[in-house]
Design an enzyme around this catalytic site. Structure first.
Site, PDB file in Angstrom:
ATOM      1  N   GLU A   1       0.831  -1.207   0.000  1.00  0.00           N
ATOM      2  CA  GLU A   1       0.000   0.000   0.000  1.00  0.00           C
ATOM      3  C   GLU A   1       0.873   1.266   0.000  1.00  0.00           C
ATOM      4  OE1 GLU A   1      -3.511   1.842   2.948  1.00  0.00           O
ATOM      5  OE2 GLU A   1      -2.238   0.182   3.606  1.00  0.00           O
TER       6      GLU A   1
ATOM      7  N   LYS B   1      -9.196   2.582  -2.196  1.00  0.00           N
ATOM      8  CA  LYS B   1      -9.492   1.974  -0.901  1.00  0.00           C
ATOM      9  C   LYS B   1     -10.867   2.413  -0.421  1.00  0.00           C
ATOM     10  CE  LYS B   1      -7.148   1.309   3.582  1.00  0.00           C
ATOM     11  NZ  LYS B   1      -5.932   1.669   4.334  1.00  0.00           N
TER      12      LYS B   1
ATOM     13  N   CYS C   1      -5.482  -3.054   2.237  1.00  0.00           N
ATOM     14  CA  CYS C   1      -5.343  -3.109   3.699  1.00  0.00           C
ATOM     15  C   CYS C   1      -6.674  -3.253   4.441  1.00  0.00           C
ATOM     16  CB  CYS C   1      -4.567  -1.901   4.201  1.00  0.00           C
ATOM     17  SG  CYS C   1      -3.755  -2.199   5.803  1.00  0.00           S
TER      18      CYS C   1
END
Length: 546
Positions: A41, A112, A148
């Site tokens: 990330e 994300k 994540c």
């Protein structure tokens, strides 16, 4: 398809160096006949960039280096994290994004969806949540790419979930038969097994393999252990990268097999490895190469010296012993033995004369304070001044040596033993300090046994012992963990079997010493709740736990 998971150690904002690392890893993956290489990330900028994200040129530089990578890497597909701009009219101006590119073309990108705002995370401050959750066909697989936190919201695993949406569930519903999660997931002790259980539960639920590429390295207080993983469709770990080191592993989607690399064998070993990595990264990423430590003959400074030597090399560490009239001769002997065992230069600078001069100059204002708290603090500050002078003159970074137990209750001196550029063990409870010391000594007695065995003392007055002012560390650390890490109320801690007066005294000390911790150097985070920007309490406040 053969896939490489590449964990590199980026420096925040070190775009040229980070890009070089990515290109080198991609070249290595190509040399291993991989079809795809997966990075972590925000790997181009390093994580967490924090308010650097508010600088337009920072974001532009990150995009420029992304395009450099897209134009330069050939023969292998690449998945990596970056900061993208939000072209929409509303919301935050940025996305936390991931991209899949190959031979100069962007094939797929995702933003994300789940943005954490707890502990050390503050992503909603900068980023806009993604909206689309699509899978993507690539070389015989349908990829479900997430970032994540997107994987941390399975309603069947977590009793309480923070978000109303599960991106993984959505990817699978769209036909994903290979889940890929790129992460910058910080380390703390005990998290490894929990994370594995969570991922294993996800794999067994959906019966699809999962690849996990995590950042490694230290950025300020936050440490990342790497530990990239591949789970087969039954939930078995079939590929695993090293912890606390850069590494690259491969996974074959046809056989669902890969490489298993060695990792820390215990919590104690993982904490030590994290501290060594974090110390080395902090010193070097801040532009230093050498470190300075005040050595007392006690346990905390001994452990800090061991960590520094392993992180930086013995030739890059200097120790200073500063005795007073209250210093026991055995502490000098033990400090000499420790320095000799580690191959470190040890210099002795007595503070007795300096201390007496302080008392003489202050005599018109007060007398008879040599062994009172004021006098004890004068000694600590004399030592702190000497160490900072040496740091300034030599260009060495001063490492402070206080542990979490002392910092929690204020058993430390502002502008004295708290001086330094990095508080190496400030998130390590005293009982854990001893555990790590014994682990270091498991094969050879690096730390003299007398340092480990003798009662801890600040040695600021005759026959002083820590337990004159504090409960036994086994008791203290249990109360502190319950209050600071587990957020338990006083009554709950008392119900655990601790004496009520001790509990209330310790909690009072923790609360009233917030001002000291706000002025402490940054410390390396190894527990679930450390002192620093992940724990935000006001200094001027009147609330006291009932």
């Amino acid at each position: 398809m053969k896939i490489a998971l590449a964990q590199i150690n980026p420096t925040i904002g070190g775009f040229p160096a980070n890009t070089e690392k990515i290109m080198a890893a991609a070249e290595k993956a190509g040399g291993l006949s991989c079809d795809l290489v997966v990075f972590s990330e925000l790997v181009i900028s390093g994580y967490p960039p924090r308010d650097l994200l508010e600088k337009r040129d920072f974001v532009d530089a990150n995009l420029s280096h992304l395009h450099q990578l897209i134009g330069s890497i050939k023969g292998v597909g690449v998945i990596c994290g970056f900061v993208d701009k939000n072209a929409g009219e509303g919301g935050n101006p940025l996305f936390n994004s991931a991209v899949l590119f190959e031979d100069g073309k962007i094939l797929h990108r995702v933003n994300k969806k789940l943005l954490p705002t707890y502990d050390v995370f503050d992503e909603r401050r900068y980023f806009e949540p993604g909206t689309e959750c699509t899978s993507f066909p690539y070389k015989g697989c349908r990829l479900g790419l997430t970032i994540c936190e997107d994987i941390w919201n399975d309603k069947d695993f977590f009793s309480r979930h923070l978000y109303p949406f599960d991106p993984v569930e959505n990817r699978v519903e769209q036909g994903a038969d290979l889940l890929i999660n790129i992460a910058a997931s910080p380390y703390h002790v005990g998290k490894r097994e929990f994370k594995w259980d969570m991922m294993r539960a996800t794999v067994r639920k959906y019966k699809v393999p999962l690849l996990y590429a995590n950042q490694v390295g230290g950025n300020d207080s936050v440490l990342f252990d790497g530990l990239g993983l591949a789970f087969d469709s039954r939930g078995t770990i079939t590929a695993r990268a090293r912890d606390f080191q850069e590494d690259i592993i491969t996974f074959d989607t046809e056989t669902q097999q890969g490489e298993i690399h060695p990792i820390s064998g215990s919590d104690t070993e993982s904490i030590l490895s994290a501290l060594i990595m974090g110390t080395g990264d902090y010193v070097r990423k801040c532009g230093f190469s050498k470190a300075l430590i005040g050595l007392s003959g006690g346990m905390d400074s001994a452990l800090t010296l061991c960590i520094a030597v392993r992180a930086l090399g013995k030739q890059n560490v200097v120790a200073i012993f500063m005795p007073s009239q209250y210093t026991a001769e055995e502490n000098l002997e033990d400090s000499k033995a420790l320095a000799a065992n580690l191959g470190v230069k040890l210099f002795q600078i007595p503070i007795g004369g300096i201390f007496e001069r302080y008392l003489d100059e202050l005599a018109p204002l007060f007398q008879g304070v040599a062994t009172e708290v004021t006098g004890q603090n004068i000694q600590a500050r004399a030592r702190g001044t000497i160490l900072m002078a040496l740091s300034n003159k030599l260009g060495y970074l001063l490492l402070s040596t206080g542990n979490k137990s002392e910092l929690a209750v204020g058993y430390c001196t502002l502008y004295g033993d708290m001086n330094g550029g990095l508080a190496v063990i400030s998130d390590v409870p005293k009982t854990m300090v001893y555990e790590i010391a014994r682990f270091i000594n498991r094969e050879d007695q690096v730390i003299p046994e007398r340092i480990i065995e003798k009662p801890p003392s600040a040695e600021l007055k005759p026959d002083q012992r820590d337990q004159d002012d504090l409960p036994p560390y086994e008791v203290l650390d249990g109360i502190l963990k319950a209050y600071i890490e587990d957020n338990k109320a006083p009554d709950e801690i008392i119900e655990m079997g601790y004496e009520a007066p001790i509990v209330r005294d310790i909690i009072t000390r923790v609360d009233r010493n917030e001002y000291k911790r706000h002025q402490a150097p940054p410390g390396l985070k190894v527990t679930t709740k450390s002192f620093g920007y992940g724990r935000r309490y006001p200094i001027a406040q009147k609330y006291r736990s009932p």
